[in-house]
Design a protein around this motif. Structure first.
Motif, PDB file in Angstrom:
ATOM      1  N   GLU A  60      -7.904  10.552 -24.354  1.00 13.97           N
ATOM      2  CA  GLU A  60      -9.235  10.189 -24.854  1.00 13.97           C
ATOM      3  C   GLU A  60      -9.395  10.574 -26.325  1.00 13.97           C
ATOM      4  N   SER A  63      -7.365   8.127 -28.428  1.00 14.61           N
ATOM      5  CA  SER A  63      -7.968   6.791 -28.456  1.00 14.61           C
ATOM      6  C   SER A  63      -9.098   6.695 -29.454  1.00 14.61           C
ATOM      7  N   SER A  64      -9.706   7.826 -29.812  1.00 12.08           N
ATOM      8  CA  SER A  64     -10.825   7.823 -30.760  1.00 12.08           C
ATOM      9  C   SER A  64     -10.369   7.877 -32.207  1.00 12.08           C
ATOM     10  N   SER A  88      -3.082   2.330 -22.922  1.00 10.04           N
ATOM     11  CA  SER A  88      -4.544   2.302 -22.969  1.00 10.04           C
ATOM     12  C   SER A  88      -5.081   2.770 -24.317  1.00 10.04           C
ATOM     13  N   ARG A  91      -4.840  -0.236 -26.531  1.00  9.07           N
ATOM     14  CA  ARG A  91      -5.785  -1.261 -26.087  1.00  9.07           C
ATOM     15  C   ARG A  91      -7.172  -1.005 -26.681  1.00  9.07           C
ATOM     16  N   ARG A  92      -7.594   0.262 -26.695  1.00  4.98           N
ATOM     17  CA  ARG A  92      -8.888   0.582 -27.299  1.00  4.98           C
ATOM     18  C   ARG A  92      -8.858   0.359 -28.800  1.00  4.98           C
ATOM     19  N   ARG A  93      -7.736   0.662 -29.456  1.00  4.64           N
ATOM     20  CA  ARG A  93      -7.633   0.417 -30.895  1.00  4.64           C
ATOM     21  C   ARG A  93      -7.723  -1.073 -31.205  1.00  4.64           C
ATOM     22  N   ARG A  95      -9.287  -3.264 -29.434  1.00  2.67           N
ATOM     23  CA  ARG A  95     -10.646  -3.715 -29.151  1.00  2.67           C
ATOM     24  C   ARG A  95     -11.609  -3.295 -30.256  1.00  2.67           C
ATOM     25  N   GLU A  96     -11.481  -2.079 -30.768  1.00  3.52           N
ATOM     26  CA  GLU A  96     -12.435  -1.598 -31.763  1.00  3.52           C
ATOM     27  C   GLU A  96     -12.106  -2.053 -33.178  1.00  3.52           C
ATOM     28  N   ARG A 101     -11.167  -9.023 -27.028  1.00  2.00           N
ATOM     29  CA  ARG A 101     -12.017  -8.993 -25.848  1.00  2.00           C
ATOM     30  C   ARG A 101     -11.334  -9.537 -24.600  1.00  2.00           C
ATOM     31  N   TYR A 112       0.131  -3.527 -25.745  1.00  2.00           N
ATOM     32  CA  TYR A 112      -0.913  -3.404 -26.756  1.00  2.00           C
ATOM     33  C   TYR A 112      -0.404  -2.671 -27.991  1.00  2.00           C
TER      34      TYR A 112
END
Length: 463
Positions: A60, A63-64, A88, A91-93, A95-96, A101, A112
């Motif tokens: 987590e 991912s931030s 994962s 994947r968040r990188r 998306r942000e 999407r 990813y």
């Protein structure tokens, strides 16, 4: 010997208890550990490291972080190196940072993390762009199921200002697993040709055609291949280099009259054009970013026009008289400011009880609705306009044709959160604007100065 002994030994030798300060100091870490929410224990844990956290918490945290910092973090130790292989995080990188999407990696066949690496050289291409030509069009570059696609705004498909913006693909960048990315340009309903190269700068984008593309588009015969025959419009559209400049959406503030953004209006002869509404203290500005000619609308938020239950709209002569009176007052104040005899702006028309910009923005939602009727003799291409309005302000529209600007005063009409209009008594015309309902990614301005520079470039003559 007494000097070499510590305080505790000295006190024990003399038959006295140890100093209270040392006792309190020894138990201070234990009290701090118990008071911070931890389990009370006689002594604090001997060692606490970031690596002692659970893997889920480390994932987590990673991912931030920005994607550009993760490769350096992977070189810290072996544990971080293995953690950053978890898909994962990337994947968040994606998306942000890229606005992804959907499960694009399933279609391309890569993870990813690999997708983030493939996309990294083209990260600055995402966003909204304006074509730098005589007729300015919009290009929305997004990350979708085919990789990166540039969607061209089809203004001629919209007939009403409340319609959704229509788009069609202009070019695409195909991201492949084992090959380098390829750039393709669309010609025809479903045909994509190899295009050549693309140049990405800070606020400009250029698409260049290579020699192979020239031969295809010009229809020159090549050995073993059929001759391509295209229309004159396709030749001009595909042959020349196309240059775009970036478009930012305006920043929003709590004191704004309504939420700024993109609005559609019929300012040109036939097509729906796109304008951006922004607020600048005592003024609001509506800047047209598509269409054949340059047009800006400046609204004076300190020069509010009293509606008197909507009676002012029923008498066109009275409306013109009020607008002309304010316009002459503005000209006199500008001349006095140039002469150095007047320092305040808006004095004379704005009474002491007139609300400020902050108060006008706060009272816009609580303002009592007034019936709105288009004055007799005023023309409009949009007859499906709202029948009630909230507030009216004095404004000036500037239209630049063939390099010659023309300024005409009028009335800015705020209907609701998503609609506003402008009546120009000089031309006896009414323009209706409706908020664009489409959502865009990567359109935030990095700074207020960058947004102001973008507005200046939109108001200047295209290259």
């Amino acid at each position: 010997r007494t000097k070499r002994q510590g305080p505790a030994e000295t006190a024990a030798a003399q038959g006295k208890p140890a100093p209270a300060e040392k006792h309190l100091e020894a138990n201070a870490p234990a009290r701090c550990w118990a008071g911070s929410g931890g389990i009370s224990s006689p002594r604090p844990p001997p060692h606490c490291s970031l690596l002692d956290l659970p893997v889920e918490m480390l994932v987590e945290i990673c991912s931030s972080l920005p994607g550009t910092d993760l490769p350096s973090l992977a070189q810290v130790c072996t544990k971080f190196h293995h953690i950053l292989h978890i898909d994962s995080i990337w994947r968040r990188r994606c998306r942000e940072e890229y606005g992804l999407r959907e499960n694009l990696h399933d279609r391309i066949g890569m993870s990813y993390g690999k997708l983030y690496t493939k996309m990294f050289p083209y990260r600055n291409i995402l966003g909204l762009w304006q074509l730098g030509s005589s007729y300015k069009d919009l290009l929305n570059v997004v990350m979708d199921g085919s990789g990166i696609t540039g969607w061209w705004y089809e203004s001629h498909l919209n007939n009403h200002v409340d319609d959704q913006m229509q788009w069609e693909p202009q070019f695409r960048i195909r991201l492949r697993k084992r090959k380098s990315a390829t750039l393709e340009y669309k010609n025809g309903p479903s045909t994509f040709f190899d295009l050549g190269s693309i140049q990405i700068q800070k606020d400009s984008l250029s698409i260049l055609c290579n020699e192979r593309c020239h031969q295809k588009y010009l229809g020159r015969p090549r050995r073993g291949r059929r001759r391509f025959v295209l229309s004159q419009e396709d030749r001009l559209r595909c042959f020349y280099c196309q240059t775009y400049r970036r478009i930012y959406l305006p920043p929003s503030h709590p004191d704004d009259l309504i939420r700024p953004g993109l609005f559609q209006g019929k300012c040109d002869a036939h097509y729906v054009t796109i304008s951006v509404l922004s607020f600048h203290g005592k003024y609001a500005r509506v800047t047209k970013i598509t269409g054949k000619f340059i047009q800006t609308l400046e609204i004076h938020l300190l020069r509010r026009i009293r509606l008197r239950e909507g009676e002012i709209f029923r008498d066109f002569n009275e409306l013109s008289r009020v607008v002309q009176e304010i316009h002459e007052q503005v000209i006199r104040e500008q001349q006095q400011q140039e002469d150095g005899t007047e320092e305040s702006e808006g004095r004379g028309w704005q009474s002491p009880g007139q609300p400020s910009v902050r108060e006008s923005g706060a009272a816009a939602s609580e303002e009592q609705l007034v019936p709105f009727v288009l004055p007799v003799g005023v023309r409009s291409r949009d007859h499906d306009y709202p029948r009630t309005c909230r507030m009216c302000f004095y404004g000036v529209v500037t239209v630049t044709l063939h390099g010659l600007p023309g300024r005409h005063p009028g009335v800015f009409i705020l209907f609701d959160e998503n609609h506003f209009g402008f009546i120009c008594p000089y031309k006896n015309y009414f323009f209706l604007y409706s908020r664009v309902q489409n959502t865009f990614q990567n359109v935030e301005a990095p700074s207020p100065q960058a947004f102001l520079e973008m507005l200046s470039s939109c108001e200047s003559k295209p290259p």
